[in-house]
Design an enzyme around this catalytic site. Structure first.
Site, PDB file in Angstrom:
ATOM      1  N   GLY A 120       7.112  -0.152  15.928  1.00 40.14           N
ATOM      2  CA  GLY A 120       6.843   1.148  16.274  1.00 40.14           C
ATOM      3  C   GLY A 120       7.140   2.503  15.469  1.00 40.14           C
ATOM      4  O   GLY A 120       7.351   3.431  15.960  1.00 40.14           O
ATOM      5  N   GLY A 121       7.389   2.068  14.075  1.00 41.88           N
ATOM      6  CA  GLY A 121       7.818   3.246  13.155  1.00 41.88           C
ATOM      7  C   GLY A 121       6.471   4.046  12.634  1.00 41.88           C
ATOM      8  O   GLY A 121       5.520   3.720  12.996  1.00 41.88           O
ATOM      9  N   GLY A 159       3.737   1.535  11.286  1.00 44.52           N
ATOM     10  CA  GLY A 159       3.190   0.719  12.497  1.00 44.52           C
ATOM     11  C   GLY A 159       2.322   1.601  13.096  1.00 44.52           C
ATOM     12  O   GLY A 159       1.235   1.110  13.490  1.00 44.52           O
ATOM     13  N   LYS A 177       5.523  -1.264  -6.989  1.00 42.80           N
ATOM     14  CA  LYS A 177       5.837  -0.351  -6.014  1.00 42.80           C
ATOM     15  C   LYS A 177       7.559  -0.348  -5.853  1.00 42.80           C
ATOM     16  O   LYS A 177       8.366   0.571  -5.619  1.00 42.80           O
ATOM     17  CB  LYS A 177       5.663  -1.017  -4.621  1.00 42.80           C
ATOM     18  CG  LYS A 177       6.196  -0.266  -3.416  1.00 42.80           C
ATOM     19  CD  LYS A 177       5.512   1.055  -3.125  1.00 42.80           C
ATOM     20  CE  LYS A 177       6.028   1.597  -1.806  1.00 42.80           C
ATOM     21  NZ  LYS A 177       5.590   1.177  -0.621  1.00 42.80           N
ATOM     22  N   ASN A 185      10.139   2.541  -5.855  1.00 46.01           N
ATOM     23  CA  ASN A 185      11.279   2.779  -4.963  1.00 46.01           C
ATOM     24  C   ASN A 185      12.804   2.693  -5.489  1.00 46.01           C
ATOM     25  O   ASN A 185      13.577   3.295  -5.005  1.00 46.01           O
ATOM     26  CB  ASN A 185      11.422   1.468  -3.972  1.00 46.01           C
ATOM     27  CG  ASN A 185       9.987   1.573  -2.994  1.00 46.01           C
ATOM     28  OD1 ASN A 185       9.702   0.320  -2.549  1.00 46.01           O
ATOM     29  ND2 ASN A 185       9.565   2.716  -2.657  1.00 46.01           N
ATOM     30  N   SER A 225      11.873   7.327   2.402  1.00 49.74           N
ATOM     31  CA  SER A 225      12.235   6.420   3.451  1.00 49.74           C
ATOM     32  C   SER A 225      13.855   6.166   3.617  1.00 49.74           C
ATOM     33  O   SER A 225      14.351   6.368   4.735  1.00 49.74           O
ATOM     34  CB  SER A 225      11.582   5.445   3.433  1.00 49.74           C
ATOM     35  OG  SER A 225      11.716   4.569   2.477  1.00 49.74           O
ATOM     36  N   GLU A 253      17.309   0.481   3.603  1.00 49.66           N
ATOM     37  CA  GLU A 253      16.768  -0.957   2.784  1.00 49.66           C
ATOM     38  C   GLU A 253      17.251  -1.146   1.383  1.00 49.66           C
ATOM     39  O   GLU A 253      16.961  -1.848   0.576  1.00 49.66           O
ATOM     40  CB  GLU A 253      15.205  -0.929   2.611  1.00 49.66           C
ATOM     41  CG  GLU A 253      14.646  -0.682   4.211  1.00 49.66           C
ATOM     42  CD  GLU A 253      13.076  -0.536   4.012  1.00 49.66           C
ATOM     43  OE1 GLU A 253      12.257  -1.278   4.480  1.00 49.66           O
ATOM     44  OE2 GLU A 253      12.633   0.555   3.527  1.00 49.66           O
TER      45      GLU A 253
END
Length: 298
Positions: free
Chosen positions: A8-9, A12, A182, A186, A247, A259
């Site tokens: 639910g981020g 999402g 990608k 990042n 992010s 991450e």
């Protein structure tokens, strides 16, 4: 399609709103009971290009999940939650159901393939999204979802693929190359913005940051076996997202685990395997690990 979204981020919630609008039956599985209750009572809202989109997907907390009817499960969790998800999915998700992973970084598909028997698909998200609350997300930049995997799996996604101008989902048979590009973006953007706490655009505007970005880029393209002219692609992404908060910076500001291991950590491991020195990637990786440790004690 009958689609369940795990997480639910920001991504999402964004994916749930748009896929629901495209006519799919969508269920969100959240980590907390609290968020599940909020979504059940309020639905979802998405601010996009001056419009307010509303959606009422089904929702369950992970502890209450009952699967088995899905045509597809989309995993939008952070890389830091993947190990937990693999344990959970092995127990909860029937193995014939395909899993589509939408994460930054690399290494998670290899990990999943060694642990699960499910059909696995890779995906890259180029949308910008900012989570405002348990039930609200802001669409900060239009993009697309690019998916791929074993060729025979494309048929299972025929109803998902779309050229919808607001939320296109496209198949790319060279998904590994898409993921590498990608990851390259990042690797240049996320660590620098997180360490120096700046928006993406400062990487090109600040001479020191641009110099560091170039050094990280040069090491990353060698490790990933990409061409030096990929800098044009990286620079274009930075310009398009100049006002965005990466992010990784968002995670740092929220004092969450980043991450880093799936981005710079992945490149360092691959570099070691190939015998390629990554002096600048290693330096910023260590600096951010130190910052994470210090932040955890604040």
């Amino acid at each position: 399609m009958n689609i369940t979204i795990i997480g639910g981020g920001a991504i999402g919630l964004l994916t749930a709103v748009y896929l629901n609008k495209q006519g799919h039956f969508v269920k969100i599985v959240t980590r907390t009971d609290r968020q599940a209750c909020h979504i059940a009572s309020e639905g979802l809202s998405c601010q996009s290009a001056g419009l307010l989109l509303k959606s009422e997907p089904a929702v369950e907390a992970a502890s209450e999940f009952k699967g088995g009817q899905e045509d597809l499960i989309i995993v939008t969790l952070k890389q830091t939650q993947i190990d937990f998800f693999l344990e959970w999915a092995k127990e909860k998700v029937p193995s014939p159901i395909p899993l589509l992973f939408l994460q930054n970084g690399m290494g998670h598909i290899e990990k999943a393939s060694g642990y699960l028997e499910h059909p696995l698909l890779s995906g890259v998200v180029t949308h910008g999204a900012l989570k405002k609350s348990d039930t609200a997300v802001r669409h900060t930049g239009a993009g697309q979802i690019i998916v791929g995997g074993e060729g025979f799996l494309k048929k299972s996604l025929n109803l998902l693929l779309t050229d919808d101008k607001f939320f296109p989902v496209i198949w790319n048979s060279e998904i590994e190359l898409v993921m590498k590009r990608k990851l390259l973006v990042n690797a240049v953007v996320n660590p620098l913005t997180a360490l120096y706490q700046v928006n993406n655009g400062q990487i090109l505007l600040n001479k020191k940051l641009k110099d560091l970005a170039g050094k990280i880029f040069n090491e990353a393209v060698e490790v990933l076996a990409l061409e030096k002219d990929e800098w044009k692609f990286v620079e274009n992404v930075i310009r398009q997202t100049a006002e965005n908060t990466s992010s990784m910076l968002a995670d740092r500001l929220a004092k969450k685990e980043t991450e880093l291991d799936a981005i710079t950590g992945y490149l360092l491991n691959l570099g070691r395997e190939k015998g390629i020195s990554c002096e600048h990637i290693l330096k910023i990786h260590k600096e951010l690990k130190k910052v994470e440790l210090e932040d955890s004690y604040d």
